[in-house]
Scaffold this active site. Structure first.
Site, PDB file in Angstrom:
ATOM      1  N   GLU A  20      -5.389  -8.560   0.429  1.00  0.00           N
ATOM      2  CA  GLU A  20      -6.148  -8.237   1.644  1.00  0.00           C
ATOM      3  C   GLU A  20      -7.604  -7.977   1.300  1.00  0.00           C
ATOM      4  O   GLU A  20      -7.890  -7.245   0.356  1.00  0.00           O
ATOM      5  CB  GLU A  20      -5.619  -6.974   2.348  1.00  0.00           C
ATOM      6  CG  GLU A  20      -4.370  -7.144   3.131  1.00  0.00           C
ATOM      7  CD  GLU A  20      -3.932  -5.849   3.780  1.00  0.00           C
ATOM      8  OE1 GLU A  20      -4.793  -5.028   4.147  1.00  0.00           O
ATOM      9  OE2 GLU A  20      -2.706  -5.644   3.881  1.00  0.00           O
ATOM     10  N   TRP A  72      -7.732 -10.643   5.187  1.00  0.00           N
ATOM     11  CA  TRP A  72      -7.185  -9.819   6.279  1.00  0.00           C
ATOM     12  C   TRP A  72      -8.173  -9.830   7.418  1.00  0.00           C
ATOM     13  O   TRP A  72      -9.294  -9.316   7.272  1.00  0.00           O
ATOM     14  CB  TRP A  72      -6.941  -8.368   5.828  1.00  0.00           C
ATOM     15  CG  TRP A  72      -6.271  -7.609   6.934  1.00  0.00           C
ATOM     16  CD1 TRP A  72      -6.874  -6.880   7.925  1.00  0.00           C
ATOM     17  CD2 TRP A  72      -4.871  -7.572   7.204  1.00  0.00           C
ATOM     18  NE1 TRP A  72      -5.935  -6.391   8.793  1.00  0.00           N
ATOM     19  CE2 TRP A  72      -4.699  -6.796   8.387  1.00  0.00           C
ATOM     20  CE3 TRP A  72      -3.736  -8.092   6.587  1.00  0.00           C
ATOM     21  CZ2 TRP A  72      -3.446  -6.553   8.937  1.00  0.00           C
ATOM     22  CZ3 TRP A  72      -2.502  -7.861   7.144  1.00  0.00           C
ATOM     23  CH2 TRP A  72      -2.360  -7.095   8.295  1.00  0.00           C
ATOM     24  N   GLU A 102       0.798  -1.231   0.000  1.00  0.00           N
ATOM     25  CA  GLU A 102       0.000   0.000   0.000  1.00  0.00           C
ATOM     26  C   GLU A 102       0.838   1.292   0.000  1.00  0.00           C
ATOM     27  O   GLU A 102       0.783   2.104   0.937  1.00  0.00           O
ATOM     28  CB  GLU A 102      -0.975   0.010   1.186  1.00  0.00           C
ATOM     29  CG  GLU A 102      -1.955  -1.140   1.163  1.00  0.00           C
ATOM     30  CD  GLU A 102      -2.922  -1.129   2.339  1.00  0.00           C
ATOM     31  OE1 GLU A 102      -2.770  -0.327   3.273  1.00  0.00           O
ATOM     32  OE2 GLU A 102      -3.865  -1.943   2.317  1.00  0.00           O
TER      33      GLU A 102
HETATM   34  N1  LIG Z   1      -7.553  14.359   4.937  1.00  0.00           N
HETATM   35  N2  LIG Z   1      -7.445  13.836   6.087  1.00  0.00           N
HETATM   36  N3  LIG Z   1      -7.819  12.571   6.322  1.00  0.00           N
HETATM   37  C1  LIG Z   1      -7.609  12.008   7.632  1.00  0.00           C
HETATM   38  C2  LIG Z   1      -8.556  10.877   7.790  1.00  0.00           C
HETATM   39  O1  LIG Z   1      -7.828   9.715   7.565  1.00  0.00           O
HETATM   40  C3  LIG Z   1      -8.722   8.691   7.503  1.00  0.00           C
HETATM   41  C4  LIG Z   1      -7.965   7.390   7.646  1.00  0.00           C
HETATM   42  O2  LIG Z   1      -7.831   6.894   6.306  1.00  0.00           O
HETATM   43  C5  LIG Z   1      -7.499   5.569   6.195  1.00  0.00           C
HETATM   44  C6  LIG Z   1      -7.390   5.045   4.924  1.00  0.00           C
HETATM   45  C7  LIG Z   1      -7.027   3.721   4.756  1.00  0.00           C
HETATM   46  C8  LIG Z   1      -6.822   2.918   5.873  1.00  0.00           C
HETATM   47  C9  LIG Z   1      -6.508   1.509   5.692  1.00  0.00           C
HETATM   48  C10 LIG Z   1      -6.366   0.576   6.685  1.00  0.00           C
HETATM   49  N4  LIG Z   1      -6.190  -0.575   6.024  1.00  0.00           N
HETATM   50  C11 LIG Z   1      -6.065  -1.914   6.641  1.00  0.00           C
HETATM   51  C12 LIG Z   1      -4.582  -2.182   6.633  1.00  0.00           C
HETATM   52  N5  LIG Z   1      -4.115  -2.488   5.277  1.00  0.00           N
HETATM   53  C13 LIG Z   1      -2.781  -3.037   5.510  1.00  0.00           C
HETATM   54  C14 LIG Z   1      -2.870  -3.763   6.822  1.00  0.00           C
HETATM   55  O3  LIG Z   1      -1.826  -3.327   7.644  1.00  0.00           O
HETATM   56  C15 LIG Z   1      -4.213  -3.384   7.440  1.00  0.00           C
HETATM   57  O4  LIG Z   1      -4.068  -3.058   8.806  1.00  0.00           O
HETATM   58  N6  LIG Z   1      -6.178  -0.385   4.724  1.00  0.00           N
HETATM   59  N7  LIG Z   1      -6.400   0.907   4.508  1.00  0.00           N
HETATM   60  C16 LIG Z   1      -6.936   3.452   7.158  1.00  0.00           C
HETATM   61  C17 LIG Z   1      -7.287   4.777   7.329  1.00  0.00           C
END
Ligand SMILES: N=NNCCOCCOc1ccc(-c2cn(C[C@@H]3NC[C@@H](O)[C@H]3O)nn2)cc1
Length: 448
Positions: free
Chosen positions: A353, A400, A166
């Site tokens: 995942e 996942w 990612e």
């Molecule tokens: N503009 N400001 N925004 C701030 C707001 O943020 C919002 C947060 O956004 C996100 C976006 C994506 C994720 C995410 C988590 N996973 C799960 C993991 N994949 C790899 C593995 O390790 C898993 O744990 N995949 N994607 C989390 C948060």
């Protein structure tokens, strides 16, 4: 009766990552990494949780592998902690780190379980962050040094290698939004980081090819199906921009050898476009054997005059969601798979995942009846099956996650596992979803 039978050689697996499950954050010569540092700063993580102990998988890996065996899970995706191998990120090798992963790999193979290794799952050695992290081209070369040692040590044992997990999350959450390590908030830095990560990916793929190893190598991208809130011109443009921001920037670089023109123009106008050369893009475009995709949900977006820098904001729809607040939208997986097949020459795909966090409860019988997670998995696997029927070269699915674990900024508040972890006792409880998934694997498909 198996109603939805998958191809005979379909890979069924589960996934984890080092920082999220290992613990032993300072054991046996491991160096500090940016998540050790980021979690030590109060306020960064839910209730200031950290990965110091996590699931203590570093010490409990054999009993965890026994659970994989009991469930008939034959493929296991995990990551190597760079700072266990090179405590300073480069140079001096920590033999105990190599010995740990050799024990882990051999324990898996002894149980007939095929390893799939992610080389970088966000845990950069802190010494390298101290010299600029992924903004520093030296770190690109240190990553190649680390990968070369891993290929030399384990290349003959491990059939599937993933360079990065990612890169969008690493660059945007870690360097633009600041909600992940190292907590930087600068889009220009974020896109420079993304470019150097992609450069390091291409160099490592080229290295892997030069070593005549017998496995397959690819990269994992978190991708989403992007939908516009309305059919208005502004919202449709917003969706195209967000698709470029999250998906096409990485897909086009890796699979077409050039960043998308519309996004280069936009980033240049915003003065956040990173510097890069034609040679860089040639390196990034090194042929991969598969594309790993992590799919969780779709993204519904709209034009938003006040949203820096893209003038795009996400809608929070009143639809069924997981505990992460992500809409449950299985059809988005089908749409994504079809789009990838059509737009990127039918490349082989691994779902590296897919899964869901829910607020699991251990009932009075000591069981976790997680029918909601079974429903999520069932509906997404049906969409994967539909995509295969429609010609997509989908070769496998890693759920996942194997264990409940440290979910980054959310700490231990989010449970993605098909195996429940009681963090007070380190006891594991196999959830109903694990038994359901075990049947899917045994039947190579879904029964009704
Ligand atoms: N503009 N400001 N925004 C701030 C707001 O943020 C919002 C947060 O956004 C996100 C976006 C994506 C994720 C995410 C988590 N996973 C799960 C993991 N994949 C790899 C593995 O390790 C898993 O744990 N995949 N994607 C989390 C948060």
């Amino acid at each position: 009766m198996v109603k939805y039978k998958f191809p005979d050689d379909f890979i069924w697996g589960v996934a984890t990552s080092a920082y999220q499950i290992e613990g032993a954050y300072n054991k046996d010569g491991k160096g500090e990494n940016i998540w050790d540092r980021f979690t030590s700063i109060p306020g960064n993580i839910y209730k200031n949780h950290n990965g110091n102990v996590a699931c203590d998988h570093y010490h409990l890996y054999q009993s965890d592998i026994n659970i994989l065996k009991e469930l008939g899970i034959k493929n296991y995706r995990f990551s190597i902690s760079w700072a266990r191998i090179f405590p300073d990120g480069y140079g001096k090798v920590n033999q105990k780190g190599i010995e740990y992963y050799r024990r882990l790999i051999n324990a898996l193979l002894d149980k007939g379980i095929q390893p799939a290794i992610t080389l970088y799952h966000w845990d950069l050695p802190q010494e390298l962050q101290d010299i600029g992290g992924w903004t520093n081209k030296k770190v690109v070369d240190y990553f190649v040094e680390y990968a070369e040692l891993m290929f030399k040590e384990f290349g003959d044992l491990v059939p599937i290698w993933i360079t990065h997990n990612e890169p969008w999350v690493v660059s945007i959450l870690g360097h633009a939004w600041g909600v992940h390590a190292p907590g930087i908030k600068d889009y220009k830095i974020a896109l420079k980081v993304a470019h150097n990560i992609l450069l390091s990916h291409g160099k490592v793929v080229k290295l892997y090819r030069s070593m005549s190893l017998k496995g397959k190598i690819g990269i994992t991208l978190n991708l989403s199906s992007i939908h516009s809130a309305t059919d208005s011109e502004k919202d449709l443009l917003a969706a195209k921009i967000y698709d470029g921001f999250m998906n096409r920037w990485f897909l086009d670089a890796i699979l077409k050898g050039s960043y998308p023109e519309d996004m280069k123009k936009l980033y240049n106008e915003l003065n956040i476009l990173p510097q890069f050369s034609d040679d860089d893009m040639k390196i990034i475009n090194e042929r991969i054997d598969f594309l790993g995709i992590n799919y969780y949900t779709r993204s519904v977006v709209k034009y938003d005059e006040n949203a820096y820098p893209l003038k795009v904001s996400m809608l929070d729809l009143d639809n069924p969601k997981t505990d992460m607040g992500w809409e449950i939208y299985p059809k988005g997986l089908y749409e994504l798979l079809i789009n990838l097949h059509k737009n990127y020459d039918g490349i082989d795909i691994l779902i590296t995942e897919n899964g869901a966090a829910f607020n699991d409860i251990v009932n009075y019988k000591g069981k976790v009846v997680d029918d909601y997670r079974i429903d999520y998995l069932y509906r997404h696997l049906l969409e994967a099956y539909r995509a295969i029927c429609d010609g997509v070269n989908l070769k496998g699915y890693y759920l996942w996650s194997f264990l409940d674990n440290f979910e980054w900024a959310e700490g231990y508040s989010k449970r993605f596992g098909i195996v429940f972890v009681d963090y007070n006792t380190q006891k594991r409880i196999i959830k109903d979803s694990a038994y359901w998934y075990s049947d899917v694997i045994k039947n190579n498909g879904i029964t009704e």
